[in-house]
Write a protein that holds these residues in place. Structure first.
Motif, mmCIF file in Angstrom:
data_model
loop_
_atom_site.group_PDB
_atom_site.id
_atom_site.type_symbol
_atom_site.label_atom_id
_atom_site.label_comp_id
_atom_site.label_asym_id
_atom_site.label_seq_id
_atom_site.Cartn_x
_atom_site.Cartn_y
_atom_site.Cartn_z
ATOM 1 N N MET A 1 0.851 -1.179 0.000
ATOM 2 C CA MET A 1 0.000 0.000 0.000
ATOM 3 C C MET A 1 0.894 1.239 0.000
ATOM 4 N N LYS A 2 0.565 2.198 -0.842
ATOM 5 C CA LYS A 2 1.356 3.415 -0.939
ATOM 6 C C LYS A 2 1.128 4.306 0.281
ATOM 7 N N ASN A 3 2.075 5.210 0.510
ATOM 8 C CA ASN A 3 1.987 6.109 1.661
ATOM 9 C C ASN A 3 0.695 6.901 1.684
ATOM 10 N N GLU A 4 0.267 7.404 0.522
ATOM 11 C CA GLU A 4 -0.961 8.193 0.478
ATOM 12 C C GLU A 4 -2.162 7.362 0.911
ATOM 13 N N GLU A 5 -2.238 6.126 0.470
ATOM 14 C CA GLU A 5 -3.355 5.262 0.854
ATOM 15 C C GLU A 5 -3.349 5.006 2.353
ATOM 16 N N LYS A 6 -2.175 4.748 2.920
ATOM 17 C CA LYS A 6 -2.066 4.542 4.365
ATOM 18 C C LYS A 6 -2.489 5.802 5.123
ATOM 19 N N LEU A 7 -2.050 6.963 4.626
ATOM 20 C CA LEU A 7 -2.421 8.218 5.263
ATOM 21 C C LEU A 7 -3.927 8.442 5.218
ATOM 22 N N ILE A 8 -4.524 8.163 4.083
ATOM 23 C CA ILE A 8 -5.975 8.332 3.953
ATOM 24 C C ILE A 8 -6.690 7.434 4.942
ATOM 25 N N ASN A 9 -6.212 6.216 5.111
ATOM 26 C CA ASN A 9 -6.821 5.313 6.095
ATOM 27 C C ASN A 9 -6.678 5.848 7.511
ATOM 28 N N LEU A 10 -5.536 6.450 7.827
ATOM 29 C CA LEU A 10 -5.358 7.061 9.143
ATOM 30 C C LEU A 10 -6.279 8.268 9.323
ATOM 31 N N VAL A 11 -6.392 9.079 8.287
ATOM 32 C CA VAL A 11 -7.267 10.251 8.356
ATOM 33 C C VAL A 11 -8.693 9.831 8.669
ATOM 34 N N LYS A 12 -9.112 8.749 8.076
ATOM 35 C CA LYS A 12 -10.485 8.268 8.283
ATOM 36 C C LYS A 12 -10.761 7.959 9.748
ATOM 37 N N LYS A 13 -9.736 7.606 10.499
ATOM 38 C CA LYS A 13 -9.911 7.306 11.922
ATOM 39 C C LYS A 13 -10.102 8.564 12.753
ATOM 40 N N TYR A 14 -9.538 9.683 12.319
ATOM 41 C CA TYR A 14 -9.516 10.891 13.136
ATOM 42 C C TYR A 14 -10.381 12.041 12.607
ATOM 43 N N SER A 15 -10.754 11.992 11.346
ATOM 44 C CA SER A 15 -11.488 13.094 10.741
ATOM 45 C C SER A 15 -12.982 12.993 10.989
ATOM 46 N N LYS A 16 -13.645 14.126 10.901
ATOM 47 C CA LYS A 16 -15.089 14.175 11.108
ATOM 48 C C LYS A 16 -15.848 14.415 9.800
ATOM 49 N N ILE A 19 -15.935 9.906 4.812
ATOM 50 C CA ILE A 19 -14.711 9.223 4.378
ATOM 51 C C ILE A 19 -14.595 9.124 2.860
ATOM 52 N N ASP A 20 -15.719 9.178 2.148
ATOM 53 C CA ASP A 20 -15.661 9.117 0.691
ATOM 54 C C ASP A 20 -15.094 10.401 0.091
ATOM 55 N N ASP A 21 -15.077 11.477 0.887
ATOM 56 C CA ASP A 21 -14.583 12.765 0.412
ATOM 57 C C ASP A 21 -13.078 12.929 0.597
ATOM 58 N N ILE A 22 -12.419 11.966 1.209
ATOM 59 C CA ILE A 22 -10.998 12.097 1.522
ATOM 60 C C ILE A 22 -10.154 11.542 0.370
ATOM 61 N N LYS A 23 -9.344 12.425 -0.195
ATOM 62 C CA LYS A 23 -8.433 12.086 -1.290
ATOM 63 C C LYS A 23 -7.053 12.633 -0.928
ATOM 64 N N SER A 24 -6.046 12.308 -1.722
ATOM 65 C CA SER A 24 -4.692 12.788 -1.410
ATOM 66 C C SER A 24 -4.589 14.303 -1.512
ATOM 67 N N ALA A 25 -5.429 14.928 -2.316
ATOM 68 C CA ALA A 25 -5.392 16.383 -2.463
ATOM 69 C C ALA A 25 -6.275 17.097 -1.442
ATOM 70 N N ILE A 64 -2.929 16.062 2.269
ATOM 71 C CA ILE A 64 -2.429 14.722 2.589
ATOM 72 C C ILE A 64 -1.197 14.387 1.760
ATOM 73 N N ASN A 65 -1.194 14.818 0.520
ATOM 74 C CA ASN A 65 -0.039 14.562 -0.341
ATOM 75 C C ASN A 65 1.235 15.198 0.217
ATOM 76 N N ASP A 66 1.125 16.385 0.830
ATOM 77 C CA ASP A 66 2.298 17.035 1.431
ATOM 78 C C ASP A 66 2.895 16.162 2.540
ATOM 79 N N ILE A 67 2.035 15.560 3.341
ATOM 80 C CA ILE A 67 2.510 14.672 4.410
ATOM 81 C C ILE A 67 3.205 13.459 3.803
ATOM 82 N N ALA A 68 2.617 12.908 2.746
ATOM 83 C CA ALA A 68 3.218 11.755 2.062
ATOM 84 C C ALA A 68 4.610 12.112 1.531
ATOM 85 N N GLN A 69 4.766 13.337 1.023
ATOM 86 C CA GLN A 69 6.068 13.782 0.516
ATOM 87 C C GLN A 69 7.098 13.867 1.632
#
Length: 78
Positions: A1-16, A19-25, A64-69
């Protein structure tokens, strides 16, 4: 799994947001983190990717992409 995908999965745990609206951008400001959620998310990122991103660097990230970078740069410099 790429870093962006892992980050998106983490975001889903903490964001309000939907989850369908969360993308790397997706902007960090759009994730509706409160300060505690943001800190927990940052610590989860550090743990998941075995990195130590400073809070200053983390706060400079616009999306999210900035964090992945940052993670990729950290791993490239190990």
């Amino acid at each position: 799994m790429k870093n962006e995908e892992k980050l998106i999965n983490l975001v889903k745990k903490y964001s309000k947001i939907n989850i369908d609206d969360i993308k790397s951008a997706t902007k960090i400001s759009d994730l509706k983190f409160d300060s505690l959620d943001f800190l927990e998310f940052q610590m989860a990122v550090d743990d998941e990717f075995e990195v130590e991103i400073s809070i200053d660097d983390f706060l400079e990230c616009k999306n999210i992409n900035d964090i992945a970078q940052i993670i990729e740069n950290y791993n490239a410099n190990k």
